[in-house]
Motif scaffolding. Structure first.
Motif, PDB file in Angstrom:
ATOM      1  N   ALA A 154     105.477   0.343  46.882  1.00  0.00           N
ATOM      2  CA  ALA A 154     105.843   0.256  48.296  1.00  0.00           C
ATOM      3  C   ALA A 154     105.382  -1.075  48.879  1.00  0.00           C
ATOM      4  CB  ALA A 154     105.239   1.420  49.073  1.00  0.00           C
ATOM      5  N   ASN A 172     111.904 -12.016  55.195  1.00  0.00           N
ATOM      6  CA  ASN A 172     111.490 -10.632  54.921  1.00  0.00           C
ATOM      7  C   ASN A 172     111.856  -9.738  56.105  1.00  0.00           C
ATOM      8  OD1 ASN A 172     109.535 -11.346  56.863  1.00  0.00           O
ATOM      9  ND2 ASN A 172     108.174 -12.077  55.266  1.00  0.00           N
ATOM     10  N   THR A 173     111.522  -8.472  56.010  1.00  0.00           N
ATOM     11  CA  THR A 173     111.804  -7.518  57.090  1.00  0.00           C
ATOM     12  C   THR A 173     111.133  -7.953  58.391  1.00  0.00           C
ATOM     13  OG1 THR A 173     111.831  -5.786  55.416  1.00  0.00           O
ATOM     14  CG2 THR A 173     111.620  -5.064  57.686  1.00  0.00           C
ATOM     15  N   THR A 174     109.918  -8.413  58.259  1.00  0.00           N
ATOM     16  CA  THR A 174     109.145  -8.821  59.440  1.00  0.00           C
ATOM     17  C   THR A 174     109.883  -9.898  60.220  1.00  0.00           C
ATOM     18  OG1 THR A 174     107.143  -8.351  58.180  1.00  0.00           O
ATOM     19  CG2 THR A 174     106.879  -9.677  60.171  1.00  0.00           C
ATOM     20  N   HIS A 212     105.656   0.722  60.512  1.00  0.00           N
ATOM     21  CA  HIS A 212     104.880  -0.407  59.982  1.00  0.00           C
ATOM     22  C   HIS A 212     104.671  -1.378  61.152  1.00  0.00           C
ATOM     23  CE1 HIS A 212     104.237  -4.106  57.623  1.00  0.00           C
ATOM     24  NE2 HIS A 212     104.023  -3.340  56.565  1.00  0.00           N
ATOM     25  N   SER A 237     105.250  -4.260  61.439  1.00  0.00           N
ATOM     26  CA  SER A 237     106.421  -5.155  61.559  1.00  0.00           C
ATOM     27  C   SER A 237     107.461  -4.624  62.519  1.00  0.00           C
ATOM     28  CB  SER A 237     107.141  -5.272  60.212  1.00  0.00           C
ATOM     29  OG  SER A 237     106.328  -5.829  59.282  1.00  0.00           O
ATOM     30  N   THR A 294     111.910   3.413  61.523  1.00  0.00           N
ATOM     31  CA  THR A 294     111.973   3.185  60.093  1.00  0.00           C
ATOM     32  C   THR A 294     112.869   4.233  59.427  1.00  0.00           C
ATOM     33  OG1 THR A 294     110.659   2.764  58.128  1.00  0.00           O
ATOM     34  CG2 THR A 294     109.896   4.574  59.499  1.00  0.00           C
ATOM     35  N   MET A 325     112.515   4.960  56.167  1.00  0.00           N
ATOM     36  CA  MET A 325     111.566   5.730  55.354  1.00  0.00           C
ATOM     37  C   MET A 325     110.156   5.189  55.595  1.00  0.00           C
ATOM     38  SD  MET A 325     111.538   6.135  51.260  1.00  0.00           S
ATOM     39  CE  MET A 325     109.961   5.944  50.483  1.00  0.00           C
ATOM     40  N   ASN A 361     106.445   4.064  54.986  1.00  0.00           N
ATOM     41  CA  ASN A 361     105.717   3.500  53.847  1.00  0.00           C
ATOM     42  C   ASN A 361     104.390   4.210  53.608  1.00  0.00           C
ATOM     43  OD1 ASN A 361     104.785   2.256  56.312  1.00  0.00           O
ATOM     44  ND2 ASN A 361     103.595   0.858  55.056  1.00  0.00           N
ATOM     45  N   ASP A 381     114.544  -0.099  60.290  1.00  0.00           N
ATOM     46  CA  ASP A 381     113.717  -0.822  59.328  1.00  0.00           C
ATOM     47  C   ASP A 381     113.978  -0.180  57.955  1.00  0.00           C
ATOM     48  OD1 ASP A 381     111.721  -1.550  57.588  1.00  0.00           O
ATOM     49  OD2 ASP A 381     110.073  -1.257  59.003  1.00  0.00           O
ATOM     50  N   ALA A 389     113.048  -1.400  54.968  1.00  0.00           N
ATOM     51  CA  ALA A 389     112.218  -1.994  53.912  1.00  0.00           C
ATOM     52  C   ALA A 389     111.930  -1.009  52.780  1.00  0.00           C
ATOM     53  CB  ALA A 389     110.899  -2.503  54.507  1.00  0.00           C
ATOM     54  N   GLN A 390     111.771   0.289  53.149  1.00  0.00           N
ATOM     55  CA  GLN A 390     111.441   1.273  52.104  1.00  0.00           C
ATOM     56  C   GLN A 390     112.649   2.083  51.651  1.00  0.00           C
ATOM     57  OE1 GLN A 390     108.672   1.373  50.489  1.00  0.00           O
ATOM     58  NE2 GLN A 390     107.400   0.116  51.808  1.00  0.00           N
ATOM     59  N   SER A 433     113.671  -6.158  52.837  1.00  0.00           N
ATOM     60  CA  SER A 433     113.036  -7.265  52.091  1.00  0.00           C
ATOM     61  C   SER A 433     113.441  -7.216  50.629  1.00  0.00           C
ATOM     62  CB  SER A 433     111.505  -7.129  52.135  1.00  0.00           C
ATOM     63  OG  SER A 433     111.026  -7.175  53.441  1.00  0.00           O
ATOM     64  N   HIS A 462     111.704  -8.418  48.056  1.00  0.00           N
ATOM     65  CA  HIS A 462     110.610  -8.283  47.077  1.00  0.00           C
ATOM     66  C   HIS A 462     110.248  -6.844  46.750  1.00  0.00           C
ATOM     67  CE1 HIS A 462     107.277  -7.202  49.863  1.00  0.00           C
ATOM     68  NE2 HIS A 462     108.038  -7.805  50.754  1.00  0.00           N
ATOM     69  N   LYS A 463     110.682  -5.884  47.592  1.00  0.00           N
ATOM     70  CA  LYS A 463     110.399  -4.476  47.283  1.00  0.00           C
ATOM     71  C   LYS A 463     111.493  -3.866  46.413  1.00  0.00           C
ATOM     72  CE  LYS A 463     108.045  -3.846  51.727  1.00  0.00           C
ATOM     73  NZ  LYS A 463     106.627  -3.787  51.401  1.00  0.00           N
TER      74      LYS A 463
HETATM   75  C1  LIG Z   1     108.461   0.292  56.334  1.00  0.00           C
HETATM   76  C2  LIG Z   1     108.119  -1.157  56.214  1.00  0.00           C
HETATM   77  N1  LIG Z   1     108.580  -2.006  57.148  1.00  0.00           N
HETATM   78  C3  LIG Z   1     108.324  -3.308  57.089  1.00  0.00           C
HETATM   79  C4  LIG Z   1     107.571  -3.848  56.088  1.00  0.00           C
HETATM   80  C5  LIG Z   1     107.304  -5.313  56.090  1.00  0.00           C
HETATM   81  O1  LIG Z   1     107.909  -5.908  54.991  1.00  0.00           O
HETATM   82  P1  LIG Z   1     107.669  -7.447  54.717  1.00  0.00           P
HETATM   83  O2  LIG Z   1     106.195  -7.622  54.554  1.00  0.00           O
HETATM   84  O3  LIG Z   1     108.426  -7.717  53.480  1.00  0.00           O
HETATM   85  O4  LIG Z   1     108.177  -8.175  55.906  1.00  0.00           O
HETATM   86  C6  LIG Z   1     107.052  -3.018  55.108  1.00  0.00           C
HETATM   87  C7  LIG Z   1     106.196  -3.547  54.034  1.00  0.00           C
HETATM   88  O5  LIG Z   1     105.416  -2.854  53.442  1.00  0.00           O
HETATM   89  C8  LIG Z   1     107.349  -1.639  55.171  1.00  0.00           C
HETATM   90  O6  LIG Z   1     106.888  -0.788  54.236  1.00  0.00           O
END
Ligand SMILES: Cc1ncc(COP(=O)(O)O)c(C=O)c1O
Length: 408
Positions: free
Chosen positions: A29, A92-94, A122, A124, A170, A172, A174, A199, A201-202, A222, A224-225
């Protein structure tokens, strides 16, 4: 089902040992490992056609431009978007969420307006909205959680009102693994005239996602996940919204005409991509998508559900730990956060590392949620395509040994 033994051979790092033990990587994650095809796509780019894109007439530049834009098209297809121009490449997501907050948000959310979010975000998908609310005089509202870590939607009609300009949530969690009913919530928000940011990301790394079907206005994830390199992420915006949004960053590549005192903007999506983009890593994300598509996202989800179900059963037998998140497997992804009153999560993480097992400990960038769970931190194991039941057994045995050690 996935052929996990075959898949594992594609990930060079999985043959590593830690303290003499085979690596058991359960911190997916946070970031996933990368298959050889993704690593090789970076090597190919730098060895064979490294060049800046969009403005070159020479062969290398044209090759790099084609491969870069081809990777964007793969992302478009992968998330079910209709047009490449809806996808803005970010780090990235952020960054994607900050972009929405400081462009669309800055111009569309004003004093007295509300941004509705949840207690499982998160940072972010929380702090950018806190900042925007402070700048523009808006306020944040929250959807509460129930005991299973699912959204409590019993009062949703009171929460989404004509004051709500944005629902930011979100797909899902994290921490809890909860998969939220984002399609249904998007429909409710739209009825009240609010826009919706998801969001992802997950979710995108682990299940089939179709942004057109979800009908959301903004969607962020993102690379990288999901097997891709760090430094590349995607923001999807509905084209009609994107047309009216002001650029985020200004400079080269995002302009059409420039005079001494003013400039006009490039076409979408490049209007939002100022400066030299992350060419290599978007190509790497394209290779990651090829890899995931070769497995099939439904198979990926099926594998993770089976593994999560197995792990929850094993954890149940441990007795001495509390596991967070929904019990219903269809409502959760492959993330399991747990806590013991007798062992601090950092001690748990350190002891597991000695067994070669990588988990994450802490607040997982979700401090408001950690507070809601009434703990200072949790330990979190998170699964991906290369994880096995045997690894879950090693994890469970190592947790048991740690609990016993601290009970002495
Ligand atoms: C649900 C969720 N949103 C956002 C992020 C932020 O992702 P990033 O650090 O790639 O911007 C994460 C990273 O763990 C995440 O799990």
């Amino acid at each position: 089902m996935l052929d996990v033994n075959h898949i594992r051979k594609d990930f060079p790092i999985l043959s590593r040992t830690i303290y003499g033990k085979p690596l058991v990587y359960l911190d997916n994650a946070a970031t996933s490992q990368k298959p050889t095809s993704v690593i090789q796509s970076l090597v190919d780019y730098y060895e064979s056609y490294n060049s800046n894109i969009h403005r070159g007439v020479h062969t290398l530049s044209m090759e790099a431009t084609d491969r870069h834009e081809d990777a964007r098209s793969k992302c478009t297809r992968f998330i079910g978007a209709k047009e490449d121009k809806s996808l803005i490449m970010v780090r990235n997501t952020t960054e994607a969420i900050n972009l929405v907050a400081q462009t669309w948000g800055k111009h569309n959310i004003s004093a007295g307006d509300e941004i509705l979010t949840t207690h499982m975000e998160h940072h972010s998908n929380l702090v950018p909205w806190q900042k925007l609310a402070e700048q523009n005089g808006a306020s944040l509202q929250f959807i509460e959680l129930d005991e299973d870590g699912m959204l409590n939607l019993s009062n949703i009609d009171d929460l989404i009102t004509e004051r709500t300009k944005l629902l930011a949530l979100t797909h899902m969690s994290n921490v809890l693994g909860t998969i939220n009913p984002v399609k249904e919530l998007t429909a409710v928000a739209h009825k009240m005239g609010a826009k919706v940011l998801i969001d992802g990301a997950q979710s995108v790394p682990h299940m089939k996602v179709d942004v057109t079907d979800l009908d959301c206005d903004f969607f962020a994830f993102s690379g990288h996940k999901m097997l891709a390199p760090t430094g590349i992420g995607v923001l999807y915006v509905k084209p009609e919204i994107l047309e009216s949004m002001e650029p985020f960053l200004f400079g080269g590549d995002m302009v059409s005409q420039v005079w001494d005192d003013t400039a006009t903007w490039n076409d979408l999506p490049w209007k939002f991509e100022a400066g030299t983009p992350n060419i290599a890593d978007l190509i790497g994300l394209g290779a990651a998508i090829d890899y995931l598509e070769s497995l099939g996202m439904d198979q990926v989800r099926e594998h993770e559900m089976a593994l999560t179900g197995y792990a929850l059963e094993q954890f149940d037998r441990l007795n001495d730990i509390k596991v967070f998140g929904p019990k219903d497997l269809s409502k959760r992804g492959g993330v399991i956060s747990f806590h013991s009153d007798d062992v601090h999560p950092h001690d748990m993480g350190t002891m597991l590392d000695r067994e070669g097992i990588a988990i994450r400990t802490g607040h997982h960038c979700a401090m408001p949620l950690t507070r809601k769970l009434s703990v200072v931190a949790t330990a979190r194991a998170s699964f991906y395509i290369y994880n096995t039941e045997e690894e879950v057994d090693k994890l469970t045995a190592a947790i048991r040994a740690t609990l016993d050690y601290f009970a002495k």
